[in-house]
Design a protein around this motif. Structure first.
Motif, PDB file in Angstrom:
ATOM      1  N   MET A 102       4.132 -13.220  -1.630  1.00  0.00           N
ATOM      2  CA  MET A 102       3.719 -12.424  -2.792  1.00  0.00           C
ATOM      3  C   MET A 102       2.584 -11.456  -2.427  1.00  0.00           C
ATOM      4  N   ILE A 103       1.649 -11.897  -1.605  1.00  0.00           N
ATOM      5  CA  ILE A 103       0.519 -11.043  -1.224  1.00  0.00           C
ATOM      6  C   ILE A 103       1.010  -9.799  -0.486  1.00  0.00           C
ATOM      7  N   VAL A 104       1.949  -9.960   0.444  1.00  0.00           N
ATOM      8  CA  VAL A 104       2.408  -8.785   1.193  1.00  0.00           C
ATOM      9  C   VAL A 104       3.195  -7.830   0.308  1.00  0.00           C
ATOM     10  N   LEU A 105       3.662  -8.311  -0.842  1.00  0.00           N
ATOM     11  CA  LEU A 105       4.373  -7.436  -1.780  1.00  0.00           C
ATOM     12  C   LEU A 105       3.423  -6.636  -2.673  1.00  0.00           C
ATOM     13  N   ASN A 106       2.116  -6.809  -2.494  1.00  0.00           N
ATOM     14  CA  ASN A 106       1.145  -6.016  -3.258  1.00  0.00           C
ATOM     15  C   ASN A 106       1.377  -4.522  -3.087  1.00  0.00           C
ATOM     16  N   GLU A 107       2.005  -4.147  -1.998  1.00  0.00           N
ATOM     17  CA  GLU A 107       2.297  -2.740  -1.706  1.00  0.00           C
ATOM     18  C   GLU A 107       3.132  -2.101  -2.827  1.00  0.00           C
ATOM     19  N   PHE A 108       3.808  -2.911  -3.629  1.00  0.00           N
ATOM     20  CA  PHE A 108       4.652  -2.405  -4.709  1.00  0.00           C
ATOM     21  C   PHE A 108       3.899  -2.250  -6.030  1.00  0.00           C
ATOM     22  N   ILE A 109       2.647  -2.680  -6.071  1.00  0.00           N
ATOM     23  CA  ILE A 109       1.832  -2.544  -7.276  1.00  0.00           C
ATOM     24  C   ILE A 109       1.241  -1.138  -7.292  1.00  0.00           C
ATOM     25  N   PRO A 110       1.492  -0.355  -8.354  1.00  0.00           N
ATOM     26  CA  PRO A 110       1.013   1.039  -8.389  1.00  0.00           C
ATOM     27  C   PRO A 110      -0.481   1.205  -8.114  1.00  0.00           C
ATOM     28  N   ASP A 111      -1.317   0.365  -8.662  1.00  0.00           N
ATOM     29  CA  ASP A 111      -2.762   0.484  -8.456  1.00  0.00           C
ATOM     30  C   ASP A 111      -3.184   0.169  -7.023  1.00  0.00           C
ATOM     31  N   PHE A 112      -2.334  -0.563  -6.301  1.00  0.00           N
ATOM     32  CA  PHE A 112      -2.652  -0.915  -4.916  1.00  0.00           C
ATOM     33  C   PHE A 112      -2.748   0.351  -4.060  1.00  0.00           C
ATOM     34  N   PHE A 113      -1.774   1.247  -4.214  1.00  0.00           N
ATOM     35  CA  PHE A 113      -1.787   2.505  -3.458  1.00  0.00           C
ATOM     36  C   PHE A 113      -3.008   3.337  -3.842  1.00  0.00           C
ATOM     37  N   LYS A 114      -3.339   3.337  -5.119  1.00  0.00           N
ATOM     38  CA  LYS A 114      -4.502   4.091  -5.594  1.00  0.00           C
ATOM     39  C   LYS A 114      -5.777   3.604  -4.903  1.00  0.00           C
ATOM     40  N   ARG A 115      -5.927   2.272  -4.785  1.00  0.00           N
ATOM     41  CA  ARG A 115      -7.098   1.710  -4.107  1.00  0.00           C
ATOM     42  C   ARG A 115      -7.104   2.091  -2.630  1.00  0.00           C
ATOM     43  N   ARG A 116      -5.937   2.079  -2.003  1.00  0.00           N
ATOM     44  CA  ARG A 116      -5.834   2.480  -0.588  1.00  0.00           C
ATOM     45  C   ARG A 116      -6.264   3.942  -0.422  1.00  0.00           C
ATOM     46  N   ARG A 117      -5.757   4.783  -1.314  1.00  0.00           N
ATOM     47  CA  ARG A 117      -6.053   6.212  -1.240  1.00  0.00           C
ATOM     48  C   ARG A 117      -7.557   6.442  -1.393  1.00  0.00           C
ATOM     49  N   GLU A 118      -8.182   5.751  -2.361  1.00  0.00           N
ATOM     50  CA  GLU A 118      -9.616   5.905  -2.593  1.00  0.00           C
ATOM     51  C   GLU A 118     -10.451   5.390  -1.425  1.00  0.00           C
ATOM     52  N   ALA A 119      -9.906   4.414  -0.680  1.00  0.00           N
ATOM     53  CA  ALA A 119     -10.611   3.877   0.482  1.00  0.00           C
ATOM     54  C   ALA A 119     -10.560   4.838   1.660  1.00  0.00           C
ATOM     55  N   GLY A 120      -9.621   5.778   1.614  1.00  0.00           N
ATOM     56  CA  GLY A 120      -9.514   6.794   2.668  1.00  0.00           C
ATOM     57  C   GLY A 120      -8.610   6.358   3.805  1.00  0.00           C
ATOM     58  N   GLY A 121      -8.420   7.261   4.755  1.00  0.00           N
ATOM     59  CA  GLY A 121      -7.626   6.966   5.944  1.00  0.00           C
ATOM     60  C   GLY A 121      -6.130   6.922   5.709  1.00  0.00           C
ATOM     61  N   LEU A 122      -5.631   7.711   4.747  1.00  0.00           N
ATOM     62  CA  LEU A 122      -4.209   7.659   4.419  1.00  0.00           C
ATOM     63  C   LEU A 122      -3.452   8.916   4.856  1.00  0.00           C
ATOM     64  N   GLU A 123      -3.972   9.635   5.818  1.00  0.00           N
ATOM     65  CA  GLU A 123      -3.327  10.883   6.230  1.00  0.00           C
ATOM     66  C   GLU A 123      -1.865  10.676   6.622  1.00  0.00           C
ATOM     67  N   ASN A 124      -1.589   9.596   7.347  1.00  0.00           N
ATOM     68  CA  ASN A 124      -0.233   9.326   7.831  1.00  0.00           C
ATOM     69  C   ASN A 124       0.469   8.221   7.044  1.00  0.00           C
ATOM     70  N   TYR A 125      -0.056   7.881   5.886  1.00  0.00           N
ATOM     71  CA  TYR A 125       0.497   6.783   5.093  1.00  0.00           C
ATOM     72  C   TYR A 125       1.767   7.220   4.371  1.00  0.00           C
ATOM     73  N   ASN A 126       2.829   6.426   4.534  1.00  0.00           N
ATOM     74  CA  ASN A 126       4.104   6.688   3.877  1.00  0.00           C
ATOM     75  C   ASN A 126       4.411   5.466   3.010  1.00  0.00           C
ATOM     76  N   LEU A 127       4.298   5.618   1.693  1.00  0.00           N
ATOM     77  CA  LEU A 127       4.455   4.504   0.772  1.00  0.00           C
ATOM     78  C   LEU A 127       5.816   3.832   0.925  1.00  0.00           C
ATOM     79  N   GLU A 128       6.880   4.611   0.948  1.00  0.00           N
ATOM     80  CA  GLU A 128       8.224   4.038   1.036  1.00  0.00           C
ATOM     81  C   GLU A 128       8.406   3.240   2.336  1.00  0.00           C
ATOM     82  N   LYS A 129       7.940   3.795   3.435  1.00  0.00           N
ATOM     83  CA  LYS A 129       8.048   3.100   4.725  1.00  0.00           C
ATOM     84  C   LYS A 129       7.226   1.808   4.695  1.00  0.00           C
TER      85      LYS A 129
END
Length: 155
Positions: A102-129
């Protein structure tokens, strides 16, 4: 699950001080090969079963079956004064595996990506991948849990 702790908090004398997120991913390796643990965000008193299981299941650990077995055997020796430790560990391991699925599936929670983006370092981040990778990990965890459950003997 041992009756002693099924419906109540595990007695304090059977708990341990635990860093909680314990593993190589939260260590620095010194020039002499020593490891220094750094992350104490979730430090507290807990059942040593959680420490044992999380070290084995945590995706950042990536341990071989041999190292997982070695860790588990060492923890069984370390906590041998607790005659229910092995029973609790055996009962809890599949549950911790599902928890990590369940923890590794956090990637599917919309707010999870938002927190990642705010933390920075997402230049090469591909959500679908990233979601595909995490889904594959979750399926692997579930397969391991199925295998583990198939080997459990019920009384």
């Amino acid at each position: 699950w041992p009756l002693e702790s099924r419906d109540k908090i595990l007695p304090k004398e059977k708990q341990t001080l635990s860093p909680s997120d314990f593993g190589f991913h939260n260590c620095l390796k010194g020039n002499d090969g020593s490891l220094t643990f750094l992350d104490f965000d979730y430090f507290g008193r807990d059942d040593p079963v959680k420490l044992t299981a999380d070290f084995i299941w945590h995706p950042a650990m990536n341990l071989s079956a041999e190292l997982k077995e070695k860790w588990q055997e060492a923890m069984l020796v370390l906590f041998s004064h607790d005659n229910q430790f092995g029973s609790r560990l055996k009962a809890a391991m599949p549950l911790y595996g599902l928890r990590w699925a369940m923890i590794v599936l956090n990637e599917f929670i919309p707010d999870f990506f938002k927190r990642r983006r705010e933390a920075g370092g997402l230049e090469n981040y591909n959500l679908e991948k990233s979601q595909k990778i995490q889904l594959k990990k979750a399926k692997h965890y579930c397969d391991d849990v199925k295998m583990m459950i198939s080997q459990i003997t019920y009384a």
